[in-house]
Design an enzyme around this catalytic site. Structure first.
Site, PDB file in Angstrom:
ATOM      1  N   GLY A 228       0.827  -1.202   0.000  1.00 44.86           N
ATOM      2  CA  GLY A 228       0.000   0.000   0.000  1.00 44.86           C
ATOM      3  C   GLY A 228       0.853   1.239   0.000  1.00 44.86           C
ATOM      4  O   GLY A 228       2.066   1.193   0.277  1.00 44.86           O
ATOM      5  N   GLY A 229       0.225   2.361  -0.309  1.00 42.25           N
ATOM      6  CA  GLY A 229       0.920   3.629  -0.287  1.00 42.25           C
ATOM      7  C   GLY A 229       0.979   4.205   1.111  1.00 42.25           C
ATOM      8  O   GLY A 229       0.527   3.595   2.089  1.00 42.25           O
ATOM      9  N   ALA A 230       1.511   5.409   1.229  1.00 41.34           N
ATOM     10  CA  ALA A 230       1.631   6.073   2.520  1.00 41.34           C
ATOM     11  C   ALA A 230       0.252   6.346   3.103  1.00 41.34           C
ATOM     12  O   ALA A 230      -0.654   6.814   2.409  1.00 41.34           O
ATOM     13  CB  ALA A 230       2.399   7.391   2.353  1.00 41.34           C
ATOM     14  N   ARG A 231       0.077   6.018   4.379  1.00 41.77           N
ATOM     15  CA  ARG A 231      -1.161   6.252   5.125  1.00 41.77           C
ATOM     16  C   ARG A 231      -2.380   5.598   4.469  1.00 41.77           C
ATOM     17  O   ARG A 231      -3.503   6.052   4.615  1.00 41.77           O
ATOM     18  CB  ARG A 231      -1.421   7.757   5.258  1.00 41.77           C
ATOM     19  N   GLY A 233      -3.399   2.574   5.192  1.00 40.13           N
ATOM     20  CA  GLY A 233      -4.005   1.628   6.118  1.00 40.13           C
ATOM     21  C   GLY A 233      -3.382   0.253   6.047  1.00 40.13           C
ATOM     22  O   GLY A 233      -3.914  -0.708   6.608  1.00 40.13           O
ATOM     23  N   THR A 253      11.225  -2.730  11.602  1.00 38.19           N
ATOM     24  CA  THR A 253      12.488  -2.506  10.885  1.00 38.19           C
ATOM     25  C   THR A 253      12.845  -1.024  10.813  1.00 38.19           C
ATOM     26  O   THR A 253      13.865  -0.677  10.208  1.00 38.19           O
ATOM     27  CB  THR A 253      12.394  -3.060   9.455  1.00 38.19           C
ATOM     28  N   HIS A 270       2.104   3.329  16.430  1.00 34.96           N
ATOM     29  CA  HIS A 270       2.080   1.903  16.071  1.00 34.96           C
ATOM     30  C   HIS A 270       2.149   1.041  17.325  1.00 34.96           C
ATOM     31  O   HIS A 270       1.415   0.049  17.452  1.00 34.96           O
ATOM     32  CB  HIS A 270       3.269   1.581  15.156  1.00 34.96           C
TER      33      HIS A 270
END
Length: 407
Positions: A228-231, A233, A253, A270
C-alpha cells in the site's frame, strides 16, 4: 449437538433502526441480521430477542420443546416479551452449572464485561462456547480439549479469540463463528475476508449446523504480503490479520532517528495500538527469524525500511559503489531474504510500500531505490499464498483470494 442461529447481529440488529450509515444501507435482504440468539437441540434457547417464535419458524424450527432460556448480557430498552409456553429467562451466576433434563450441561463463564458466557456440553459430548457481544473470558484457563464450536464477537473483540487460542480452548478443528455483527464492521465480501483471515466465518440468520462439523473451518494463509501507499491503512490491515492470534512477534524494521520527533510519534502510535500480548523486536536481521523452526507468527513492518537499511549497509546509494559491487551485494541480500520467506515454516504477515506509480525520482539513487523495492515486492509476493493491495483503507486481494464463506 445441533445449533440454529435465530439471529447473528448486534443487540440493535443490522441495519440499525434509522441509521443512515453506509453499512446499514448495504445490510438489507439476505444481509440483514437480527439480534443474536441460539437454539440448541430445540431445547435450550440462549438470548431472548424480539420475535423469537417468528425467527424460529423462518429457520424451520419450533420453540415448543424449549425447556431453558438463558440471558447472556444486560438487555437495553423495554422488557422483552416472553412468548407463551417458554420458561422465564434467567442468568446463571458465574461458575455455576446447570444440568437440563435433556442431558445438556451448561456452565456459566465469567467475562471481563457485564454479562455471562455459556459453555454447553451436549448429551453426545460435543461442546460449544457462546460469548455475548463485546465480551472476552475474564481469566485464562487452559482447556483439556478444544471446543467443537465457538461463537463470539470476532471482529469486535479479536483479543478474545486470541485468548481462547492461547489456552487451547480454540484449536485447529474448532469452528469459530462470528456473531453480534454490527454496523461498525464491513459488509459483504469484506466481512468474510476479514473473518477468514482470523480463521473464522459468518453465516446467515436461520442457519442450522452441527457442532463438530469441521468442513467449513477456514484455512489461515501462512504467508501474506500487504502492499500500500503512505497512510493507506496497510499496517492496520496487517495488524488486523493477526489480532486474533496470541504471542505475535512484531518485527519493526524502522529503528530510531535521533532528534526526529515526528518519526518517534509515528513509532509510538504503532506501538500503542498493538495488543498487550504481542512482543516487539526492533531489527532488520530478518533471515534468522524466518529460519527458526517454530515460534509465534511474525508481523514484519516493513520491507521498504528493511531495503533502506540494506542499501545503507552496502552503500548502494553511491553511484560509484553501485557499479563496483553494491548492486551485486544488494541482489544477494534480497535473494537471501526471499529464499528465507520461501523456506519459512512460520506464519508471516509482511508489510511493504507500493511505489513507482507517481513522480519519477529526480536522482539516480532515488530511482535505484524505487526499482529495487518494486523488484523486492514482486519477489516476496511470488512466495506468499496471499497478497493484498490496500487503497484508501480498503484491501484488494491480488493473490490467494478464494471465495470467502458467505452468510
Amino acid at each position: 449437538m445441533d445449533v440454529t442461529l435465530l439471529g447473528t447481529g448486534a443487540p440493535a440488529g443490522l441495519p440499525r433502526p434509522d441509521c443512515p450509515c453506509a453499512v446499514c444501507a448495504d445490510s438489507t435482504g439476505a444481509r440483514a441480521r437480527a439480534a443474536t440468539a441460539l437454539l440448541v437441540d430445540g431445547t435450550l434457547l440462549i438470548d431472548l430477542t424480539p420475535g423469537p417464535a417468528l425467527a424460529a419458524a423462518r429457520a424451520g424450527q419450533s420453540l415448543h420443546g424449549v425447556r431453558q432460556v438463558l440471558l447472556s448480557h444486560p438487555q437495553d430498552g423495554p422488557a422483552l416479551e416472553v412468548p407463551p409456553g417458554l420458561p422465564a429467562p434467567v442468568r446463571v451466576p458465574d461458575g455455576q452449572e446447570l444440568v437440563l433434563i435433556s442431558g445438556h450441561r451448561v456452565e456459566a463463564v465469567a467475562l471481563d464485561t457485564p454479562g455471562t458466557g455459556y459453555a454447553v456440553t451436549g448429551p453426545d459430548g460435543q461442546r460449544l462456547l457462546y460469548l455475548p457481544p463485546g465480551a472476552s473470558p475474564a481469566g485464562a484457563r487452559d482447556t483439556e480439549t478444544p471446543y467443537d464450536t465457538v461463537l463470539l464477537d470476532v471482529l469486535g473483540r479479536p483479543e478474545a479469540l486470541a485468548k481462547l487460542r492461547g489456552t487451547q480452548a480454540v484449536g485447529a478443528t474448532t469452528d469459530v463463528l462470528a456473531v453480534h455483527i454490527d454496523h461498525t464492521q464491513p459488509p459483504g465480501a469484506e466481512l468474510h475476508r476479514r473473518l477468514a483471515a482470523a480463521g473464522a466465518r459468518a453465516v446467515a440468520d436461520g442457519t442450522s449446523l452441527s457442532a463438530g462439523d469441521f468442513r467449513d473451518v477456514p484455512d489461515v494463509p501462512r504467508r501474506t504480503l500487504v502492499l500500500g501507499g503512505a497512510r493507506s491503512g496497510k499496517s492496520a490491515e496487517a495488524e488486523r490479520r493477526l489480532a486474533a492470534f496470541p504471542e505475535v512477534l512484531y518485527v519493526a524494521t524502522g529503528g530510531s532517528r535521533d532528534g526526529d520527533h515526528e518519526w518517534a510519534a509515528r513509532i509510538g502510535a504503532h506501538r500503542e495500538r498493538r495488543p498487550a500480548t504481542w512482543r516487539t523486536a526492533e531489527t532488520c536481521d530478518l533471515v534468522p527469524l524466518l529460519a527458526e523452526p517454530a515460534g509465534p507468527p511474525l508481523l514484519i513492518d516493513c520491507l521498504a525500511l528493511w531495503l533502506t537499511h540494506t542499501m545503507d549497509a552496502v552503500d548502494a546509494w553511491s553511484d560509484e559503489a553501485w557499479v563496483r559491487g553494491a548492486e551485486r551485494e544488494l541482489g544477494e541480500r534480497v535473494g537471501e531474504l526471499v529464499a528465507a520467506v520461501r523456506a519459512t515454516g512460520r506464519t508471516v504477515v509482511a508489510v511493504s510500500n507500493e511505489v513507482g506509480a507517481g513522480i519519477v525520482p529526480a536522482t539516480a539513487a532515488g530511482r535505484r531505490f524505487r526499482d529495487a523495492l518494486g523488484q523486492l515486492n514482486a519477489a516476496v509476493a511470488a512466495e506468499c499464498e496471499h497478497v493484498l493491495l490496500v487503497v484508501a483503507g480498503h484491501a484488494l486481494p491480488l493473490r490467494g483470494a478464494r471465495e470467502p464463506f458467505q452468510g
